[in-house]
Design a protein around this motif. Structure first.
Motif, PDB file in Angstrom:
ATOM      1  N   TYR A  35       1.180  25.556  87.009  1.00 25.60           N
ATOM      2  CA  TYR A  35       1.538  26.979  87.064  1.00 25.60           C
ATOM      3  C   TYR A  35       1.473  27.624  85.687  1.00 25.60           C
ATOM      4  CZ  TYR A  35       3.201  26.258  91.791  1.00 25.60           C
ATOM      5  OH  TYR A  35       3.274  25.988  93.122  1.00 25.60           O
ATOM      6  N   ARG A  36       1.087  28.884  85.721  1.00 22.89           N
ATOM      7  CA  ARG A  36       1.254  29.711  84.535  1.00 22.89           C
ATOM      8  C   ARG A  36       2.402  30.671  84.850  1.00 22.89           C
ATOM      9  NH1 ARG A  36      -3.720  33.066  83.457  1.00 22.89           N
ATOM     10  NH2 ARG A  36      -2.760  34.573  84.843  1.00 22.89           N
ATOM     11  N   VAL A  37       3.382  30.733  83.958  1.00 24.85           N
ATOM     12  CA  VAL A  37       4.595  31.495  84.253  1.00 24.85           C
ATOM     13  C   VAL A  37       4.865  32.479  83.121  1.00 24.85           C
ATOM     14  CG1 VAL A  37       7.037  31.347  84.882  1.00 24.85           C
ATOM     15  CG2 VAL A  37       5.504  29.437  85.399  1.00 24.85           C
ATOM     16  N   GLU A  38       5.215  33.688  83.503  1.00 20.00           N
ATOM     17  CA  GLU A  38       5.687  34.670  82.523  1.00 20.00           C
ATOM     18  C   GLU A  38       7.149  34.940  82.790  1.00 20.00           C
ATOM     19  OE1 GLU A  38       3.338  38.173  82.581  1.00 20.00           O
ATOM     20  OE2 GLU A  38       1.480  37.132  82.001  1.00 20.00           O
ATOM     21  N   PHE A  39       7.899  35.181  81.731  1.00 20.47           N
ATOM     22  CA  PHE A  39       9.337  35.408  81.878  1.00 20.47           C
ATOM     23  C   PHE A  39       9.662  36.819  81.425  1.00 20.47           C
ATOM     24  CE2 PHE A  39       8.732  30.910  81.735  1.00 20.47           C
ATOM     25  CZ  PHE A  39       9.661  30.400  82.614  1.00 20.47           C
ATOM     26  N   VAL A  40      10.714  37.352  81.998  1.00 20.20           N
ATOM     27  CA  VAL A  40      11.102  38.711  81.674  1.00 20.20           C
ATOM     28  C   VAL A  40      12.578  38.717  81.273  1.00 20.20           C
ATOM     29  CG1 VAL A  40      11.599  39.225  84.099  1.00 20.20           C
ATOM     30  CG2 VAL A  40      11.154  41.086  82.522  1.00 20.20           C
ATOM     31  N   ASP A  41      12.876  39.516  80.267  1.00 22.70           N
ATOM     32  CA  ASP A  41      14.237  39.592  79.730  1.00 22.70           C
ATOM     33  C   ASP A  41      15.086  40.496  80.624  1.00 22.70           C
ATOM     34  OD1 ASP A  41      16.517  39.751  78.288  1.00 22.70           O
ATOM     35  OD2 ASP A  41      15.568  40.430  76.423  1.00 22.70           O
ATOM     36  N   VAL A  42      16.164  39.943  81.180  1.00 24.62           N
ATOM     37  CA  VAL A  42      17.045  40.740  82.047  1.00 24.62           C
ATOM     38  C   VAL A  42      18.434  40.878  81.432  1.00 24.62           C
ATOM     39  CG1 VAL A  42      15.830  40.177  84.182  1.00 24.62           C
ATOM     40  CG2 VAL A  42      17.639  38.661  83.361  1.00 24.62           C
ATOM     41  N   GLY A  43      18.599  40.414  80.203  1.00 28.45           N
ATOM     42  CA  GLY A  43      19.890  40.541  79.538  1.00 28.45           C
ATOM     43  C   GLY A  43      20.674  39.239  79.549  1.00 28.45           C
ATOM     44  N   ASP A  44      21.435  39.067  78.500  1.00 28.29           N
ATOM     45  CA  ASP A  44      22.213  37.824  78.389  1.00 28.29           C
ATOM     46  C   ASP A  44      23.178  37.668  79.551  1.00 28.29           C
ATOM     47  OD1 ASP A  44      20.955  37.079  76.107  1.00 28.29           O
ATOM     48  OD2 ASP A  44      22.469  37.933  74.744  1.00 28.29           O
ATOM     49  N   GLY A  45      23.254  36.458  80.057  1.00 23.18           N
ATOM     50  CA  GLY A  45      24.190  36.161  81.146  1.00 23.18           C
ATOM     51  C   GLY A  45      23.702  36.558  82.507  1.00 23.18           C
ATOM     52  N   LYS A  46      22.533  37.185  82.571  1.00 26.70           N
ATOM     53  CA  LYS A  46      22.003  37.603  83.877  1.00 26.70           C
ATOM     54  C   LYS A  46      20.813  36.753  84.321  1.00 26.70           C
ATOM     55  CE  LYS A  46      23.444  42.427  83.570  1.00 26.70           C
ATOM     56  NZ  LYS A  46      23.008  43.828  83.535  1.00 26.70           N
ATOM     57  N   GLY A  47      20.318  35.926  83.444  1.00 24.51           N
ATOM     58  CA  GLY A  47      19.144  35.113  83.778  1.00 24.51           C
ATOM     59  C   GLY A  47      19.480  33.642  83.855  1.00 24.51           C
ATOM     60  N   GLY A 106      22.984  32.396  85.375  1.00 23.07           N
ATOM     61  CA  GLY A 106      24.017  33.099  84.610  1.00 23.07           C
ATOM     62  C   GLY A 106      24.183  32.581  83.205  1.00 23.07           C
ATOM     63  N   ASN A 107      23.418  31.578  82.821  1.00 20.44           N
ATOM     64  CA  ASN A 107      23.559  31.018  81.478  1.00 20.44           C
ATOM     65  C   ASN A 107      22.439  31.470  80.543  1.00 20.44           C
ATOM     66  OD1 ASN A 107      25.832  29.545  82.272  1.00 20.44           O
ATOM     67  ND2 ASN A 107      24.562  27.849  83.030  1.00 20.44           N
ATOM     68  N   GLY A 108      21.477  32.151  81.065  1.00 15.72           N
ATOM     69  CA  GLY A 108      20.357  32.566  80.232  1.00 15.72           C
ATOM     70  C   GLY A 108      20.123  34.050  80.310  1.00 15.72           C
ATOM     71  N   GLY A 109      19.091  34.498  79.630  1.00 14.69           N
ATOM     72  CA  GLY A 109      18.781  35.924  79.635  1.00 14.69           C
ATOM     73  C   GLY A 109      17.409  36.233  80.197  1.00 14.69           C
ATOM     74  N   PHE A 110      16.720  35.233  80.726  1.00 13.69           N
ATOM     75  CA  PHE A 110      15.358  35.463  81.222  1.00 13.69           C
ATOM     76  C   PHE A 110      15.207  34.907  82.639  1.00 13.69           C
ATOM     77  CE2 PHE A 110      15.016  35.891  76.747  1.00 13.69           C
ATOM     78  CZ  PHE A 110      13.948  36.726  76.505  1.00 13.69           C
ATOM     79  N   VAL A 111      14.286  35.508  83.372  1.00 15.05           N
ATOM     80  CA  VAL A 111      13.939  35.001  84.706  1.00 15.05           C
ATOM     81  C   VAL A 111      12.414  34.946  84.787  1.00 15.05           C
ATOM     82  CG1 VAL A 111      15.992  35.879  85.872  1.00 15.05           C
ATOM     83  CG2 VAL A 111      13.934  37.307  85.726  1.00 15.05           C
TER      84      VAL A 111
END
Lengths: 308, 1120
Positions: B443-455, B476-481
């Motif tokens: 897979y090729r994956v791109e991540f998007v910043d949704v804010g700290d604690g929301k990813g 809930g421990n990261g900032g990206f999805v």
């Protein structure tokens, strides 16, 4: 190729004189006693059909396999235009038989292609149900010339192998259960078995063309009885749980589960055919109506039997 | 969905139960039942034929006397039974006539005897067997009630020494018939746990229909499953949808109601485009973004060509490939660069589950006409996007954008070891997690910043410190999805009110519609323009007599469509803009249209129609249009002529259109001349324009003057173009055509022959041929025993080829001809993406011939009865030559020509039976040819040309020396040639195929017992240059059956096939010993009860040098 051309020339001179039909545009209406006649479809056809198989669905829609153009049509009503079903793949197919299937599905047999294709009641194509080449390879059957197909409600199937004078038996899920019969004229042997029909009770009626008879197989695949006919049986169909229809030259015989004659209905000539009517292998119906292909007019004739 | 279903149920229930509420006295909406009841002497209780009787509507009459409720009888309204209080004084019983009204739906069955209709048919007088026909008796449910219940149930277990236990089951339940006097039921429930092989991308297995319920009565109906939703006759909501869900309808007198709650099978789309000169197809349909990779919902399409609705079918106007979304026109409709094509369709969407609700009602307002109210809602379910639920961060992302939101990411499956991430599933939670594996993932994956604690992912530097990678750290421990494509969920509501009345003076209608369309229901942005409206009014007066056979019919039409108005249906006719000097493919919004005119008629022989209109679009465009049309129909002349002009005003610029033309048929003659011509000039405000001049003349032999209808003619069309800044038109295309058509039937021969030869020339180029044609000849005779068909299609179609290369690879799975042969093949096959579409000439030819000896009562030559014959020939050929000339398609020798063929396949098969009905001796010959030639497009160098030809001849001698004995000898000779050409030395392989088979058996029969013992032996060989394979097979078999009890079959085989190294023919890849070993199969079936059969199958395979495989299966099958 040369053989084809030779025989084509051979027959060209002999076949034309057999049925002098007076052109007429009117639909013939005289109906046999206790029946009414209707033609499917009602409107004009740009090209007449040669209906090779027909299947009346529980929804009362009608599925027709046309040999002339090698296509499947779904008809929602006698007065509506036939809807052509999608071709299953770019590879050419030649439809030879239709059968109901468990659930909301329909089976269509591509005999020369050796595949059974599956559609739903709406005519959507679902995929290949079984490939006889693979079955033959796994079971050492050689080349299968599938011609007739009948599937009962549990998914048990009978497939006739015309060239090899045998009947293939399948269980639900197209598990191969064995070969019935060989070349011959005894009960249980075949000469060019063609069309087949399955009753709701699990028995199968098979046309033994070369021996000019129909043979009834019981629910375990053993021969129960047979009925000889003067003409070559063209097609068969179950009419409810207790009756079968047999399309003969110019009539449809209705028999019970002991293959005793219950009724006989003549098939009148279709549009533009004068008196030259003949049935095709396409026959289907219920206890109250029979639909049979009429080859000259290229249509289906509905015999609506006035019962209760 | 459940909410909608519940609402639908309420709607249906409301419709059905509203009836008794209305019926305090006799209702005009309900039928009056009339039963004649006979009570035997001594009986005082009788039941009406229907329960749920309205007590106040009941009238009992005996011998002219009306009985009184409470005094003469007591009624139980629920059951419909009453007790007579009148004494049976004379002991003769009662004969009572009851009239009443009852609930229209009666769910109790009515039981009665059913006569077998076939017993009424008189038997042929000479058929003695009919006299023995027995009554069928009460053996099925249908004999005692009108409701048939049938079905089957299977259980199966499969096991083997090298496989796990496997369970299978299936259920098929079916209810059909009448549940009451007027109510018919069809219910099918299916649960098939049976495998089958899906092909293409037509349907997902889990989406297959499992249930169908249909309830019908004269006044109401309901369906569950696949239903068609349609609303016609409305200007702003002319709908047709194929949906899955619940649909109900009811009618009460002049009032009608209809409701549907469903899930859409696809998204509606409408496309308008011009044809390509000489290209019949395929024309690809797209989704809203222009993507061509779509699946069209079967039966959902409507196709217009030059404004005329087309019929689907190879013998009609067009065909469509739903899985590819491609439309191809038949030779009946020749496509040119000026053909306007318009298609409405639904395509399967990969966005969200789309829900639909529809409700409509129609009622008569006495003398004030008919009022019709319709509501339609269509919306994406944001809770159920296809491909997984939205996370909160994704919802926030969409909410932050407006209606034009379109989040597109590059997260994709890119192939084995082609990406940096792998998709793994958490064994505990089932959650899908992308794990970084640095170049060895799929897979090729791109991540998007949704804010700290929301990813759930956090960025890290990789081991080289040069790249940022993302590591799963828990929800809930990261900032990206992981980013994925997020189309905004949208919805659309529309309500329509239509009023219409007609009378002696004429007909008037008015219609208004209000819409609300939100392009992103998760976002409050851009919602100010969600509401729109549209209105229309029209009328036509009844023809007013002016004296001396003259009549005048005035009419008008007005329409206003708001800019924000959105409809899920087509609002205007196909290429509406062309009539107003627009291109016809533009999107029309903010429309104000006013039209008026009148028709002057003279004795149905001539009609002149004059009209004028104005169209304004969003204050930026306005146009005035006038049209004069004349229709004439007399014994001598049938024809029409039209002249119209458009004056267009766009700001400071002006445009204009002029069009005139007509057609005349001189029908007095047996062969009628026909003339047609049009002249059209368009000058647009921008200074560009176009001009068309077209004429055609033909001789017509109409149907009725003979067995055939025929037409022969020629025509020419000149297309000119006006460019901005130029003063005059310059020619861009000159098309000449000649055409002929013959169609009809004479005796048993039917013929359809159509051909149009077109030559197209552009300035500076050569004249190119774009021919289309169709030939169809059929002959049937001797009651169908003889049938022959010859059909041929000629046309020009677009073809998209893929590049293909066969490359040497020691670990490859293919041979040098591209055949899959398994490990060790030595070659690999590499495919490229589909290339650009190129026009190619195309020929489809098929012919079938069949002869079967008919019944004895048909007169044919005796020797013909000794022959049965069947032949089939099919050619499917695409040529690199866009020019399709008669010498090409009529000469089979030119098919499969490597110089021109792009993709050609020929298949010939014929078999002849000698003595087909002879019982002691028979002979059968079978001849087959299969040939294919494919030229694979090349990205750079030489094309790869693959050819394959196989010819086989089989002869079989059959004999039944005695009824119990059978024997058969079969011999087969064949030749196969495989060829692959590239710029390098070509691969070439010739292989001879030979085989012989001897089989025979003996039948055993005694009472209900039947059996057979047989043996078959086959020797076969394939010999090619440096390669060969040969071997033999023995197959003994034993069968035994007892009628209606069971059967047993034991069959075995011993195989010894040997090949020299390197052979890659039909027997398999190169190996010193291909197949050797033995196999035994045992099959038994026993009927343990009337409808229950137990089947057991055991198979044991013992290939030499390999481990044995034994598989067994047991199955119980019950039918009822």
């Amino acid at each position: 190729m040369a053989l084809s051309a030779f025989l084509l020339c051979l027959f060209a001179g002999t076949s034309v004189a057999a049925s002098p039909a007076a052109p007429s545009d009117t639909l013939p209406t005289p109906a046999p006693a206790d029946t009414s006649l209707l033609w499917w479809p009602n409107g004009p056809l740009s090209n007449p059909w040669t209906p090779v198989a027909a299947l009346l669905l529980p929804t009362r829609d009608l599925l027709v396999a046309d040999k002339a153009q090698n296509r499947l049509y779904l008809i929602h009503g006698r007065d509506t235009a036939p809807v052509r079903l999608p071709e299953p793949s770019p590879a050419p197919v030649e439809w030879t038989a239709l059968s109901g299937a468990p659930g909301l599905a329909i089976y269509a047999l591509d005999g020369p292609g050796g595949k059974v294709h599956q559609f739903d009641f709406k005519g959507n194509y679902l995929g290949v149900a079984v490939d006889f080449d693979a079955v033959a390879l796994a079971n050492g059957l050689g080349r299968v010339d599938a011609r007739g197909l009948a599937v009962d409600r549990s998914g048990r199937a009978v497939v006739t192998d015309r060239q090899n004078d045998r009947v293939l038996l399948f269980g639900p899920g197209w598990s191969f259960l064995g070969v019935l019969g060989e070349t011959g004229s005894g009960l249980g042997a075949w000469r060019r078995p063609t069309m087949a029909a399955a009753s709701e009770k699990g028995s199968f009626l098979v046309v033994d063309e070369g021996n000019r008879r129909v043979v009834l197989l019981d629910a375990v695949g053993s021969v129960k009885t047979a009925r000889s006919t003067k003409e070559v049986p063209q097609g068969v169909s179950a009419l409810g749980p207790e009756l079968f229809a047999i399309a003969l030259d110019d009539r449809v015989d209705v028999v019970n589960t002991n293959l005793e004659l219950v009724a006989s209905y003549p098939v009148p000539a279709g549009p533009r055919c004068g008196g030259a009517s003949y049935t095709t292998p396409a026959v289907t119906g219920t206890e109250d109506l029979i639909l049979v292909g009429e080859g000259c007019s290229g249509r289906l004739l509905e015999l609506r039997i006035r019962g209760d | 969905m459940r909410r909608y279903l519940f609402a639908g149920g309420l709607l249906a229930a409301g419709v059905l139960w509203s009836v008794p509420i209305l019926g305090a006295e006799r209702s005009s909406f309900l039928p009056v039942e009339r039963d004649t009841l006979v009570l035997e002497p001594g009986k005082s209780v009788a039941c009406l034929h229907r329960p749920n009787v309205f007590a106040r509507t009941l009238d009992l009459e005996e011998k002219g006397t009306h009985l009184v409720d409470g005094t003469d009888y007591i009624l139980d309204a629920d059951t419909g039974c009453f007790t007579l209080l009148v004494p049976d004084s004379v002991g003769a019983g009662h004969r009572i006539v009851a009239t009443y009204q009852a609930l229209p739906l009666t769910l109790e069955g009515t039981y009665r005897l059913r006569e077998d209709p076939h017993h009424r048919q008189a038997a042929p007088a000479n058929d003695p067997s009919l006299t023995q026909a027995k009554p069928i008796g009460f053996t099925s449910a249908s004999d005692v009630s009108d409701l048939d219940i049938s079905g089957s149930k299977t259980f199966g277990v499969e096991m083997g020494n090298r496989r796990d236990l496997k369970l299978q089951q299936s259920l098929d339940l079916r209810l059909t018939g009448r549940v009451s006097k007027d109510v018919n039921l069809l219910a099918i429930l299916s649960d098939q746990d049976l495998p089958f092989q899906p092909e293409g991308n037509t349907a997902e297995l889990e989406d297959l229909d499992r249930i169908l319920v249909r309830l019908e009565s004269p006044r109401a109906g309901a369906s569950l499953g696949d239903v068609s939703l349609s609303a016609t006759g409305l200007s702003f909501l002319d709908l047709h949808r194929e949906v899955e869900g619940f649909s109900g309808n009811a009618s009460m007198g002049t009032a009608k109601a209809q409701g549907t709650v469903a899930r859409a099978k696809g998204e509606f789309a409408s496309r308008e485009f011009f044809g390509e000169e000489g290209k019949q197809g395929p024309y690809r349909l797209t989704d809203r973004t222009g993507n061509t990779d779509i699946v069209v919902v079967a039966g959902s399409e409507k196709v217009w060509l030059d404004g005329v609705l087309q019929k689907r079918g190879a013998e009609e106007d067009y065909t469509i490939d739903y899985t590819l979304g491609e439309v191809t026109f038949t030779s009946r409709r020749v496509i040119t660069a000026n053909s306007t094509i318009s298609v409405d369709y639904q395509y399967a969407t990969g966005r969200y589950q789309r829900q639909i609700a529809f409700a409509g009602g129609e009622g008569q307002l006495g003398n004030f006409g008919t009022l019709r109210a319709t509501y339609y809602s269509e919306g994406d379910n944001a809770d159920h996007p296809v491909g997984g639920d939205l996370t909160q961060s994704e919802i926030d992302l969409l909410a932050a954008q407006g209606d034009s939101a379109q989040v597109q990411c590059g997260t994709r499956y890119v192939g084995v070891n082609q990406g940096d991430y792998d998709l793994i599933v958490d064994a505990k939670t089932g959650r899908q997690i992308y794990a970084f594996v640095d170049g060895s993932g799929d897979y090729r994956v791109e991540f998007v910043d949704v804010g700290d604690g929301k990813g759930e992912y956090q960025p890290r530097a990789d081991s080289t410190g040069t790249r940022t990678v993302y590591i799963f750290v828990g929800e809930g421990n990261g900032g990206f999805v992981p980013c994925r494509d997020l189309p905004p969920p949208e919805n659309r509501h529309i309500a329509d009110l239509h009023w219409e009345t007609s009378g002696k003076a004429g007909r008037v209608l008015a219609e208004g519609a209000f819409s609300k369309a939100d392009g992103n229901v998760l976002s409050a942005l851009d919602d100010q323009n969600n509401h729109g409206n549209a209105f229309t009014a029209g009328g036509e007066a009844t023809a007013l007599a002016l004296g001396k056979g003259f009549h005048i019919t005035p009419r008008f039409n007005w329409r206003h469509v708001d800019e924000a108005f959105e409809s899920p249906a087509r609002l205007r006719s196909a290429f509406f803009g062309r009539d107003w000097n627009l291109t016809g493919t533009e999107e029309i919004r903010a429309e104000d249209l006013a039209e008026g005119g009148a028709s002057f008629a003279f004795k149905d022989k001539a009609r002149w129609t004059s009209s004028i209109g104005r169209l304004a679009l969003a204050d930026t465009f306005s146009a005035l249009r006038q049209e004069q049309a004349l229709n004439v129909q007399t014994r001598w002349v049938t024809g029409n002529a039209a002249w119209n002009t458009v004056h267009e005003d766009v700001g400071f610029a002006e445009g204009r259109m002029k069009r005139w033309g007509g057609e005349v048929l001189l029908g007095r003659f047996r062969i009628a001349p026909r003339f047609r011509g049009t002249h059209e000039t368009r000058e647009r405000p921008a200074g560009d324009g176009e001009r068309h001049r077209d004429w055609e003349t033909a001789l017509v032999m109409p149907a009725g003057n003979g067995p055939f209808r025929a037409e022969l003619g020629v025509g020419r069309r000149l297309d000119d173009s006006l460019r901005t800044g130029n003063d005059g038109f310059t020619q861009v295309r000159d098309t000449e055509r000649g055409f002929g058509e013959v169609e009809g039937r004479w005796r048993d021969l039917s013929l359809l022959m159509r051909y149009e030869a077109r030559g197209v020339e552009v300035p500076g180029g050569t004249r190119e041929r774009r021919d289309t044609g169709r030939l169809d000849a059929r002959h049937q005779a001797v009651r169908g025993a003889w049938s022959a068909l010859l059909s041929m299609d000629v046309g020009t179609e677009g073809l998209r080829q893929r590049t293909k290369s066969i490359v040497a690879d020691s670990t490859g799975y293919f041979d040098e001809f591209g055949n899959y042969v398994g490990p060790g093949g030595g070659y690999d096959v590499e495919y490229g993406p589909p290339g650009n579409e190129v026009l190619s000439g195309r020929v489809d030819l098929s012919s079938r011939f069949r002869w079967t000896p008919p019944g004895e009562d048909v007169k044919v030559a005796p020797w013909l009865r000794a022959v049965a014959w069947e032949a089939f020939l099919s050619v499917d050929e695409s040529s690199a030559l866009p020019l399709v000339e008669p010498r090409y398609f009529l000469n089979p020798g030119s098919y499969l020509d490597p110089a021109s063929t792009l993709d050609g396949r020929l298949s010939l098969r014929q078999s002849v039976d000698l003595f087909p009905s002879h019982r002691q001796l028979g002979f059968r010959m079978r001849h087959e040819i299969r040939e294919s030639l494919v030229r694979n497009a090349s990205a750079g160098g030489d094309s790869l040309v693959e050819g394959n030809t196989q010819k086989t001849f089989v002869g079989t001698l059959r004999s039944n020396p005695a009824p119990a004995w059978d024997a058969e000898l079969e011999g087969s000779l064949g030749h196969r040639r495989e060829e692959v050409r590239t710029s390098a030395a070509p691969f070439l392989q010739d292989t001879d195929i030979r085989s012989g088979t001897l089989r025979g058996g003996r039948r055993l029969e005694s009472g209900r017992h039947r059996g057979r013992v047989s043996m078959e032996g086959t020797y076969s060989e394939e010999v090619g240059e440096g390669k060969e394979a040969r071997g033999w097979i023995l197959r003994p078999k034993f069968q035994w059956s007892v009628n209606n009890i069971g059967r047993l079959e034991v069959r075995g085989s011993y195989t010894d096939l040997v090949s020299s190294t390197g052979f890659t023919g039909i027997l398999g890849p190169g190996a010193s010993q291909l197949i050797a070993g033995w196999r035994v199969d045992v099959i038994s079936e026993v009927r343990i009860h009337k409808g229950i059969v137990v089947t057991g199958v055991v198979g044991s395979d013992h290939p030499e040098g390999l481990a044995a495989v034994t598989v067994g299966r047991m199955e119980v099958r019950g039918t009822f």
